[in-house]
Scaffold this motif. Structure first.
Motif, PDB file in Angstrom:
ATOM      1  N   GLY A  42      26.113 -60.433 -54.957  1.00  0.00           N
ATOM      2  CA  GLY A  42      26.756 -59.200 -55.398  1.00  0.00           C
ATOM      3  C   GLY A  42      28.038 -58.960 -54.627  1.00  0.00           C
ATOM      4  O   GLY A  42      28.081 -59.145 -53.407  1.00  0.00           O
ATOM      5  N   ASP A  44      31.160 -56.172 -53.842  1.00  0.00           N
ATOM      6  CA  ASP A  44      31.594 -54.772 -53.895  1.00  0.00           C
ATOM      7  C   ASP A  44      32.817 -54.580 -53.009  1.00  0.00           C
ATOM      8  O   ASP A  44      33.126 -55.426 -52.154  1.00  0.00           O
ATOM      9  N   SER A 116      30.930 -55.270 -58.930  1.00  0.00           N
ATOM     10  CA  SER A 116      31.125 -53.851 -59.228  1.00  0.00           C
ATOM     11  C   SER A 116      32.413 -53.635 -60.016  1.00  0.00           C
ATOM     12  O   SER A 116      33.377 -54.394 -59.889  1.00  0.00           O
ATOM     13  N   LYS A 117      32.415 -52.576 -60.812  1.00  0.00           N
ATOM     14  CA  LYS A 117      33.587 -52.256 -61.635  1.00  0.00           C
ATOM     15  C   LYS A 117      34.806 -51.957 -60.762  1.00  0.00           C
ATOM     16  O   LYS A 117      35.929 -52.348 -61.100  1.00  0.00           O
ATOM     17  N   LYS A 118      34.599 -51.280 -59.635  1.00  0.00           N
ATOM     18  CA  LYS A 118      35.727 -50.944 -58.759  1.00  0.00           C
ATOM     19  C   LYS A 118      36.412 -52.199 -58.232  1.00  0.00           C
ATOM     20  O   LYS A 118      37.641 -52.262 -58.158  1.00  0.00           O
ATOM     21  N   THR A 146      29.124 -54.283 -63.070  1.00  0.00           N
ATOM     22  CA  THR A 146      28.171 -53.187 -62.943  1.00  0.00           C
ATOM     23  C   THR A 146      28.872 -51.838 -62.847  1.00  0.00           C
ATOM     24  O   THR A 146      29.959 -51.719 -62.280  1.00  0.00           O
ATOM     25  N   ASP A 147      28.230 -50.839 -63.404  1.00  0.00           N
ATOM     26  CA  ASP A 147      28.662 -49.453 -63.251  1.00  0.00           C
ATOM     27  C   ASP A 147      27.986 -48.907 -61.997  1.00  0.00           C
ATOM     28  O   ASP A 147      26.874 -48.397 -62.040  1.00  0.00           O
ATOM     29  N   GLY A 148      28.646 -49.026 -60.874  1.00  0.00           N
ATOM     30  CA  GLY A 148      28.051 -48.671 -59.592  1.00  0.00           C
ATOM     31  C   GLY A 148      28.099 -49.854 -58.646  1.00  0.00           C
ATOM     32  O   GLY A 148      28.728 -50.881 -58.932  1.00  0.00           O
ATOM     33  N   GLU A 149      27.446 -49.725 -57.516  1.00  0.00           N
ATOM     34  CA  GLU A 149      27.456 -50.770 -56.503  1.00  0.00           C
ATOM     35  C   GLU A 149      26.612 -51.965 -56.944  1.00  0.00           C
ATOM     36  O   GLU A 149      25.459 -51.809 -57.360  1.00  0.00           O
ATOM     37  N   ALA A 150      27.183 -53.153 -56.827  1.00  0.00           N
ATOM     38  CA  ALA A 150      26.434 -54.368 -57.172  1.00  0.00           C
ATOM     39  C   ALA A 150      25.244 -54.554 -56.238  1.00  0.00           C
ATOM     40  O   ALA A 150      24.185 -55.046 -56.649  1.00  0.00           O
ATOM     41  N   ASP A 152      23.288 -52.331 -55.082  1.00  0.00           N
ATOM     42  CA  ASP A 152      22.147 -51.521 -55.524  1.00  0.00           C
ATOM     43  C   ASP A 152      21.312 -52.267 -56.558  1.00  0.00           C
ATOM     44  O   ASP A 152      20.083 -52.151 -56.583  1.00  0.00           O
TER      45      ASP A 152
END
Length: 396
Positions: A42, A44, A116-118, A146-150, A152
């Motif tokens: 993941g 982020d 993550s999207k960010k 992902t919408d949010g933290e990868a 998570d």
């Protein structure tokens, strides 16, 4: 004297034969017990302009005993655990992870990369450079936005799978969306439109009130930067024009009534594109022929009758054409992103104009592109019965 030379010669050969097995040693071997097998990674933002990397690691059982791990989940053949580290680059973060982990990081079994999207908004290729340069990471691993933290998602506890990697692999096989590999994404970025997409994962609440990952959208990238997502009927329109077959279905219901419906599955389709450039305006002519099998019929239509079948096909054609036009409109006005890869077809037909005029101004030309769509639907297989079950029972 001659006999002595022969004996020495034979002795040398025998000695060499005895030494050969000693040369085939495994002095540089790495046993599987010495490896940290990565199942999923993941990526982020870390809040300081760097990257946070999270790895899901497989922990095998020893001697049939039950293996446990902090923050992990036990499976039939072992369990998983999670490690995280930050760095200015992905390479630095992985180096920090290696310092934390007691075993050598092995990427050969990595199934998914969750991003993550960010982080995707900043671009992905600079991070994927690590996966290409480093010797072990797999280019055919699936990527998800992902919408949010990868992290998570990697720390979540799947309900139906042994680990998160298996869950994401099955999500990638969803009939409502595409699976995209790391290699697929890089090929899309190298295309004429520099546009790409990947499955978009969101948290949703199940009927049991549990948060579960869900995929029903595509995240869209333009020149390696995340620009938004498309979902619903727009995704279906993209599937039609990109030649998708297995995931497409069509339902035709009586106006004002959602009960009397005709459902069909697309068995195969053919697509032809003919772009026309007059020097100022681009027009894309498209022809789609869809061959379909009927899966259910709760209407009065008898598709074994050619006239009634043609009536149904005409309505289906209008339905498909509307879906495609709406999808193109969304890509032109909302995203200004060529998710259909029209650019490659224009470049192929007008190579010199593309280099001098069309290519440098593709965003503007695509946003104003006109479309003409010719759809033909053919119901080839009505099924094993002609009339409906209700008609046979005298209910309808």
């Amino acid at each position: 004297m001659h006999l002595t030379r022969v004996i020495r010669y034979l002795a040398s050969i025998i000695l060499l034969c005895l030494l050969v097995p000693l040369l085939a040693s495994c002095w540089d071997r790495t046993e599987i017990e010495q490896l940290s097998i990565i199942l999923a990674a993941g990526l982020d933002q870390d809040g300081d302009g760097g990257i946070k990397t999270t790895l899901q690691v497989y922990v095998p059982k020893e001697g049939g005993a039950s293996a446990t791990s902090s923050g992990g989940k036990e499976g039939g053949g072992g369990s998983t655990t999670v490690f995280s580290a930050n760095g200015k680059t992905l390479g630095e973060a992985v180096f920090e992870l290696q310092n934390k982990m007691p075993r050598y990081i092995f990427w050969g079994q990595t199934e998914v990369y969750v991003i993550s999207k960010k982080l995707a908004q900043e671009g992905l290729l600079k991070h994927f450079d690590f996966f290409l340069r480093y010797q072990n990471p797999r280019e055919h691993a699936l990527i998800f936005i992902t919408d949010g933290e990868a992290s998570d998602f990697l720390k979540s506890m799947p309900q139906l799978h042994q680990n998160v990697a298996e869950m994401f692999k099955d999500l990638g096989k969803s009939r409502s969306i595409w699976d995209v590999t790391l290699l697929d994404y890089m090929k899309m970025m190298a295309g004429d439109s520099s546009m790409g997409f990947a499955p978009y994962v969101e948290w949703k609440t199940s009927e049991l009130g549990v948060r579960v990952p869900s995929i029903d959208k595509l995240s869209v990238f333009k020149k390696d930067h995340y620009v938004g997502e498309i979902g619903g009927k727009d995704v279906v329109g993209v599937m039609w024009l990109r030649g998708e077959k297995k995931r497409l279905t069509v339902s035709l219901c009586k106006e004002g009534d959602g009960k009397d419906c005709l459902s069909l599955r697309v068995r195969r389709n053919t697509l032809t594109f003919d772009p026309y450039w007059d020097g100022k305006q681009l027009t894309m002519h498209m022809k789609l022929v869809a061959f379909m099998d009927m899966t259910q019929n709760s209407t009065r239509l008898d598709v074994s009758d050619s006239d009634q079948a043609r009536q149904a096909e005409t309505r289906i054609e209008a339905n498909i054409e509307q879906l495609i036009k709406q999808s193109i409109k969304t890509s032109q006005q909302k995203l200004t992103a060529d998710v259909f890869d029209f650019a490659a077809r224009v470049h192929r037909k007008y190579p010199s104009q593309w280099k001098e005029q069309i290519g440098p101004n593709w965003d503007r030309i695509y946003a104003n592109m006109k479309t003409e769509i010719d759809v033909h639907a053919l119901i080839e297989r009505p099924g094993s019965i002609t009339s409906t079950i209700e008609q046979k029972a005298g209910v309808h």
